[in-house]
Every structure is written in C-alpha cells, then in structure tokens.
Scaffold this motif. Structure first.
Motif, PDB file in Angstrom:
ATOM      1  N   PRO A  32       3.933  -8.324  -0.785  1.00  0.00           N
ATOM      2  CA  PRO A  32       2.866  -7.883   0.130  1.00  0.00           C
ATOM      3  C   PRO A  32       3.037  -6.465   0.652  1.00  0.00           C
ATOM      4  CG  PRO A  32       3.619 -10.086   0.715  1.00  0.00           C
ATOM      5  CD  PRO A  32       4.529  -9.594  -0.361  1.00  0.00           C
ATOM      6  N   GLU A  33       4.238  -6.071   0.995  1.00  0.00           N
ATOM      7  CA  GLU A  33       4.455  -4.728   1.530  1.00  0.00           C
ATOM      8  C   GLU A  33       4.201  -3.653   0.471  1.00  0.00           C
ATOM      9  OE1 GLU A  33       4.927  -3.353   4.559  1.00  0.00           O
ATOM     10  OE2 GLU A  33       4.384  -5.377   5.171  1.00  0.00           O
ATOM     11  N   VAL A  34       4.610  -3.945  -0.755  1.00  0.00           N
ATOM     12  CA  VAL A  34       4.388  -2.985  -1.844  1.00  0.00           C
ATOM     13  C   VAL A  34       2.895  -2.863  -2.115  1.00  0.00           C
ATOM     14  CG1 VAL A  34       4.790  -2.534  -4.290  1.00  0.00           C
ATOM     15  CG2 VAL A  34       6.651  -3.410  -2.862  1.00  0.00           C
ATOM     16  N   LEU A  35       2.219  -3.991  -2.168  1.00  0.00           N
ATOM     17  CA  LEU A  35       0.776  -3.989  -2.406  1.00  0.00           C
ATOM     18  C   LEU A  35       0.055  -3.248  -1.279  1.00  0.00           C
ATOM     19  CD1 LEU A  35      -1.583  -4.926  -4.134  1.00  0.00           C
ATOM     20  CD2 LEU A  35      -1.639  -7.012  -2.780  1.00  0.00           C
ATOM     21  N   ARG A  36       0.452  -3.512  -0.040  1.00  0.00           N
ATOM     22  CA  ARG A  36      -0.154  -2.836   1.110  1.00  0.00           C
ATOM     23  C   ARG A  36       0.062  -1.320   1.019  1.00  0.00           C
ATOM     24  NH1 ARG A  36       1.621  -1.164   6.049  1.00  0.00           N
ATOM     25  NH2 ARG A  36       0.116  -1.204   7.735  1.00  0.00           N
ATOM     26  N   ALA A  37       1.271  -0.909   0.687  1.00  0.00           N
ATOM     27  CA  ALA A  37       1.569   0.518   0.568  1.00  0.00           C
ATOM     28  C   ALA A  37       0.745   1.166  -0.543  1.00  0.00           C
ATOM     29  CB  ALA A  37       3.058   0.720   0.313  1.00  0.00           C
ATOM     30  N   GLN A  38       0.555   0.473  -1.648  1.00  0.00           N
ATOM     31  CA  GLN A  38      -0.233   1.007  -2.759  1.00  0.00           C
ATOM     32  C   GLN A  38      -1.709   1.138  -2.363  1.00  0.00           C
ATOM     33  OE1 GLN A  38       0.653   2.186  -5.822  1.00  0.00           O
ATOM     34  NE2 GLN A  38       2.740   2.059  -5.035  1.00  0.00           N
ATOM     35  N   ILE A  39      -2.211   0.134  -1.651  1.00  0.00           N
ATOM     36  CA  ILE A  39      -3.613   0.180  -1.213  1.00  0.00           C
ATOM     37  C   ILE A  39      -3.812   1.327  -0.225  1.00  0.00           C
ATOM     38  CG2 ILE A  39      -5.368  -1.047   0.133  1.00  0.00           C
ATOM     39  CD1 ILE A  39      -4.342  -3.635  -1.197  1.00  0.00           C
ATOM     40  N   LEU A  40      -2.881   1.480   0.716  1.00  0.00           N
ATOM     41  CA  LEU A  40      -2.998   2.581   1.673  1.00  0.00           C
ATOM     42  C   LEU A  40      -2.946   3.939   0.980  1.00  0.00           C
ATOM     43  CD1 LEU A  40      -0.827   1.336   4.677  1.00  0.00           C
ATOM     44  CD2 LEU A  40      -3.298   1.638   4.597  1.00  0.00           C
ATOM     45  N   GLU A  41      -2.069   4.059   0.005  1.00  0.00           N
ATOM     46  CA  GLU A  41      -1.962   5.324  -0.738  1.00  0.00           C
ATOM     47  C   GLU A  41      -3.269   5.623  -1.470  1.00  0.00           C
ATOM     48  OE1 GLU A  41      -0.141   8.788  -1.753  1.00  0.00           O
ATOM     49  OE2 GLU A  41       0.658   7.255  -0.412  1.00  0.00           O
ATOM     50  N   TYR A  42      -3.841   4.576  -2.076  1.00  0.00           N
ATOM     51  CA  TYR A  42      -5.109   4.739  -2.796  1.00  0.00           C
ATOM     52  C   TYR A  42      -6.225   5.136  -1.828  1.00  0.00           C
ATOM     53  CZ  TYR A  42      -9.243   3.468  -5.480  1.00  0.00           C
ATOM     54  OH  TYR A  42     -10.459   3.473  -6.101  1.00  0.00           O
ATOM     55  N   MET A  43      -6.246   4.487  -0.652  1.00  0.00           N
ATOM     56  CA  MET A  43      -7.318   4.737   0.303  1.00  0.00           C
ATOM     57  C   MET A  43      -7.204   6.105   0.975  1.00  0.00           C
ATOM     58  SD  MET A  43      -9.359   2.360  -0.109  1.00  0.00           S
ATOM     59  CE  MET A  43     -10.496   2.728   1.192  1.00  0.00           C
TER      60      MET A  43
END
Length: 128
Positions: A32-43
């Motif tokens: 979850p933390e990795v996915l969250r970080a990737q989504i934030l980076e994309y956004m």
C-alpha cells in the motif's frame, strides 16, 4: 583519382550510446505505501495538467459567449425591426379599409367623421 569509400559513421558529439536497457522492479506495487507513493508521484504531474486544461476550456467557452451575445443582439435588432414593419403594415391595412369605406359610403356626414378621425390620428402621430 582514387577516392576511398569507407563506411562513414555519423558524428557522435557526446561520445556515448545506449546498448541495452533493463527494468528491474525495486518496489512491489502490491504494498500500500509503495502504491500510494507511486500514485502521488503520478498526480504531481497529472493534477496540474488536468487543472490547466479545465481552465483553458472555460476560457475558450467565454470567448464563444461573446460571439453568441453579438449574434443574439443582432437577432433582437432584426426582431424589433420586423415588429415595427408589422405595426406599419397593420396601420396601412386599416387606412386602406378606411379609404375604401370612404369611397363606397354614400352617407356624407359619416364620411366626414371618418376623415376627421383619420386626420386627428395623423396629427397625434406627428406631435412630439
């Protein structure tokens, strides 16, 4: 005249090249933390882009509103002119009826009364 025709390489100003590219995942997206970080980076990049595109669409719509308002104003002017033409047409038709009645009616007092009414209407229309 012997020209040596060697196979020429293009000039490489930076003197480097990429031979092979490999991608090895360091992080697992199921965490979850990795996915969250990737989504934030994309956004970080996607959010401002979407916002600016939305604002640009609204500005383009405002540009079209000016054009539509101008067209509507012209249409209202045309409608006003058509209304005036219709009113004048009704007045002309009433005058024709009055003139026809005046010519066919043999009652002289009635003819004079109709003529005086017509003249009175014309005088009222001419007064400022």
């Amino acid at each position: 005249m012997g020209v040596d025709k060697k196979k020429e390489k293009p000039l490489d100003l930076y003197d480097y090249g990429i031979e092979e590219v490999k991608v090895q995942p360091i992080y697992n997206l199921s965490e979850p933390e990795v996915l969250r970080a990737q989504i934030l980076e994309y956004m970080k990049y996607r959010g401002p882009k979407e916002l600016s595109e939305g604002l640009m669409e609204k500005f383009v719509a405002f540009k079209d509103f000016k054009k539509q308002a101008d067209i509507l104003k012209e249409k209202l002017d045309v409608d006003k002119n058509l209304t005036e033409i219709k009113e004048n047409e009704v007045k002309a038709s009433n005058n024709v009826v009055t003139v026809n009645k005046f010519g066919t009616d043999i009652n002289i007092p009635n003819q004079l009364e109709i003529a005086s009414g017509y003249i009175l209407d014309r005088v009222k229309m001419e007064k400022p």
